[in-house]
Design a protein around this motif. Structure first.
Motif, mmCIF file in Angstrom:
data_model
loop_
_atom_site.group_PDB
_atom_site.id
_atom_site.type_symbol
_atom_site.label_atom_id
_atom_site.label_comp_id
_atom_site.label_asym_id
_atom_site.label_seq_id
_atom_site.Cartn_x
_atom_site.Cartn_y
_atom_site.Cartn_z
ATOM 1 N N TYR A 1 48.586 33.330 34.400
ATOM 2 C CA TYR A 1 48.600 34.789 34.229
ATOM 3 C C TYR A 1 50.067 35.208 34.152
ATOM 4 O O TYR A 1 50.965 34.398 34.422
ATOM 5 N N GLN B 1 51.586 34.736 37.558
ATOM 6 C CA GLN B 1 51.343 33.512 38.322
ATOM 7 C C GLN B 1 50.379 32.538 37.671
ATOM 8 O O GLN B 1 49.571 32.918 36.827
ATOM 9 N N ALA C 1 47.304 30.617 38.054
ATOM 10 C CA ALA C 1 46.128 30.636 38.939
ATOM 11 C C ALA C 1 45.532 29.241 39.074
ATOM 12 O O ALA C 1 44.992 28.882 40.122
ATOM 13 N N PRO D 1 41.354 28.198 50.055
ATOM 14 C CA PRO D 1 41.580 29.549 50.577
ATOM 15 C C PRO D 1 41.406 30.616 49.498
ATOM 16 O O PRO D 1 41.428 30.298 48.300
ATOM 17 N N ASN D 2 41.283 31.854 49.906
ATOM 18 C CA ASN D 2 41.237 32.946 48.931
ATOM 19 C C ASN D 2 42.492 32.901 48.070
ATOM 20 O O ASN D 2 43.587 32.646 48.566
ATOM 21 N N GLY D 3 42.309 33.131 46.798
ATOM 22 C CA GLY D 3 43.452 33.160 45.883
ATOM 23 C C GLY D 3 43.889 31.780 45.404
ATOM 24 O O GLY D 3 44.919 31.641 44.764
ATOM 25 N N SER D 4 43.085 30.748 45.695
ATOM 26 C CA SER D 4 43.528 29.398 45.315
ATOM 27 C C SER D 4 43.115 29.018 43.892
ATOM 28 O O SER D 4 43.523 27.969 43.408
ATOM 29 N N GLY D 5 42.294 29.838 43.244
ATOM 30 C CA GLY D 5 41.964 29.571 41.839
ATOM 31 C C GLY D 5 40.517 29.181 41.581
ATOM 32 O O GLY D 5 40.162 28.838 40.453
ATOM 33 N N LYS D 6 39.661 29.292 42.585
ATOM 34 C CA LYS D 6 38.266 28.866 42.430
ATOM 35 C C LYS D 6 37.534 29.706 41.365
ATOM 36 O O LYS D 6 36.895 29.165 40.480
ATOM 37 N N THR D 7 37.659 31.038 41.510
ATOM 38 C CA THR D 7 36.962 31.919 40.560
ATOM 39 C C THR D 7 37.494 31.700 39.149
ATOM 40 O O THR D 7 36.721 31.675 38.181
ATOM 41 N N THR D 8 38.794 31.523 39.035
ATOM 42 C CA THR D 8 39.385 31.333 37.703
ATOM 43 C C THR D 8 38.834 30.060 37.057
ATOM 44 O O THR D 8 38.508 30.050 35.865
HETATM 45 P P1 ADP Z 1 39.895 32.408 44.436
HETATM 46 O O1 ADP Z 1 38.624 32.518 43.673
HETATM 47 O O2 ADP Z 1 40.157 31.048 44.963
HETATM 48 O O3 ADP Z 1 40.007 33.452 45.514
HETATM 49 P P2 ADP Z 1 41.139 33.395 42.011
HETATM 50 O O4 ADP Z 1 40.798 32.436 40.938
HETATM 51 O O5 ADP Z 1 40.362 34.671 42.068
HETATM 52 O O6 ADP Z 1 41.108 32.663 43.425
HETATM 53 O O7 ADP Z 1 42.673 33.801 41.874
HETATM 54 C C1 ADP Z 1 43.710 32.830 41.787
HETATM 55 C C2 ADP Z 1 45.017 33.570 41.624
HETATM 56 O O8 ADP Z 1 45.076 34.156 40.334
HETATM 57 C C3 ADP Z 1 45.199 34.701 42.624
HETATM 58 O O9 ADP Z 1 46.526 34.743 43.054
HETATM 59 C C4 ADP Z 1 44.845 35.932 41.834
HETATM 60 O O10 ADP Z 1 45.561 37.047 42.305
HETATM 61 C C5 ADP Z 1 45.267 35.557 40.419
HETATM 62 N N1 ADP Z 1 44.437 36.195 39.408
HETATM 63 C C6 ADP Z 1 43.091 36.076 39.313
HETATM 64 N N2 ADP Z 1 42.636 36.785 38.248
HETATM 65 C C7 ADP Z 1 43.712 37.365 37.685
HETATM 66 C C8 ADP Z 1 43.902 38.224 36.548
HETATM 67 N N3 ADP Z 1 42.879 38.608 35.796
HETATM 68 N N4 ADP Z 1 45.169 38.615 36.286
HETATM 69 C C9 ADP Z 1 46.227 38.211 37.017
HETATM 70 N N5 ADP Z 1 46.119 37.404 38.096
HETATM 71 C C10 ADP Z 1 44.880 36.980 38.428
#
Ligand code: ADP
Length: 319
Positions: A15, A18, A20, A39-46
């Motif tokens: 992104y 950062q 992700a 942990p939260n913010g580690s990239g799982k959802t991405t």
């Molecule tokens: P998790 O699911 O493990 O909590 P995410 O995949 O949601 O982690 O996010 C990983 C990192 O990417 C986080 O730091 C988040 O802030 C960043 N991030 C996620 N989606 C976006 C986006 N659409 N734009 C910019 N940064 C993003």
């Protein structure tokens, strides 16, 4: 060898501010329940969004059912269901009405499918109750029912256990096990709490700051951190023979130094040491090694100043 149904090759999502996901490579086997933990913010959802085509990789690729070309990926995705972030449902509508709406939107001709999925997730008797009166666990089960409508071969579920009470956690865990066992659905599930997944998954992928830290099977995981009775004697091979033949023990491991780790009959330590003794084995060290999920999790994905340590095995990067 098990068939690989999802394979990430050097998957990266950058992104603006950062990265992700950073050069992640992993494979998910058909029929597995694969936990994506970090942990939260580690990239799982991405990662899950890239599986679902909701985010595009900036580098690397993702293969689904062996396909990586864009058009074929779309077809492969039609064999999958995704529940990423809180499942959407109309609050004033019942579970059935919500599913009927989804059935029409998805173009599924079979009306009976709604009864089947309501039954499967245990919402068949919710009648006229609107979703707004549902508990979080019921909402998650409705989300899973919705994901089941298309008879997916793979379900990708982002934090479906997050925020549930212990009873709700057990319900979802049992439901997912049933779907895996009876309908042979491969499940990819994320969580930031190891204990939520430790009784469910067949495989684990640990992730932190977008980097894959560790991948391992449930058996490997169990050996590394399950509760066990650690036995060291003056004659470990004989001790093992006594344990298996006289006590019928089948769940054990032998360490490199010959000592034995028992994973069963942990509450029968007196019987175990007595039996060993009576059969000419002198125990040198007998100790219960406690399961320590929290420490295990910290060893793999923790150890950073930015880490805030919460209850259980939960970690958060967000202050
Ligand atoms: P998790 O699911 O493990 O909590 P995410 O995949 O949601 O982690 O996010 C990983 C990192 O990417 C986080 O730091 C988040 O802030 C960043 N991030 C996620 N989606 C976006 C986006 N659409 N734009 C910019 N940064 C993003």
């Amino acid at each position: 060898m098990s068939e690989i149904v999802i394979e990430a090759k050097n998957l990266t999502k950058q992104y603006i501010k950062q990265k992700a996901v950073d050069n992640a490579s992993f494979a998910i086997k058909k029929g597995s329940i694969c936990g994506l933990i970090g942990p939260n913010g580690s990239g799982k959802t991405t990662i899950m969004k890239m599986m679902g085509g909701l985010a595009l990789p900036t580098e690397g690729s993702i293969e689904l059912f062996g396909e990586s070309e864009e058009k074929k990926l779309a077809r492969a995705r039609s064999r999958m269901s995704f529940m990423i972030e809180t499942p959407y449902a109309k609050e004033v509508m019942t579970a059935r009405e919500n599913l009927e709406k989804q059935r029409l939107q998805k173009g599924i001709p079979d009306k009976k499918r709604i009864d089947e999925v309501l039954e499967t997730v245990g919402l068949a008797d919710t009648g006229k109750k609107p979703v707004k009166a549902f508990s979080l666990g019921m909402r998650q089960r409705l989300g899973i029912a919705n994901a089941l409508l298309t008879r997916p071969e793979i379900m990708v579920l982002d934090e479906p256990i997050n925020g549930l009470d212990p009873e709700g956690i057990i319900e979802i865990r049992e439901l997912l096990k049933k779907l895996n066992r009876e309908e042979h659905i491969t499940i990819v599930i994320s969580s930031h709490i190891l204990s939520e997944l430790s009784l469910l998954c067949t495989d684990y992928i640990f992730i932190r700051n977008g980097l894959i830290k560790r991948t391992l099977t449930a058996d490997e995981f169990k050996k590394e951190c399950a509760e066990c009775y650690h036995i060291h004697t003056d004659n470990d091979p004989l001790a093992l023979a006594v344990l298996t033949e006289k006590l019928g023990i089948t769940s054990y491991d032998v360490d490199k130094d010959g000592s034995i780790k028992l994973y069963e009959r942990l509450d029968e330590q007196r019987i175990i040491s007595k039996t060993l003794f009576e059969n000419g084995v002198i125990p040198v060290r007998l100790a219960v090694q406690e399961a320590n999920l929290e420490q295990y999790y910290m060893n793999i994905v923790g150890g950073d100043d930015n880490v805030e340590h919460n209850k259980g095995t939960e970690l958060s990067d967000k202050a």
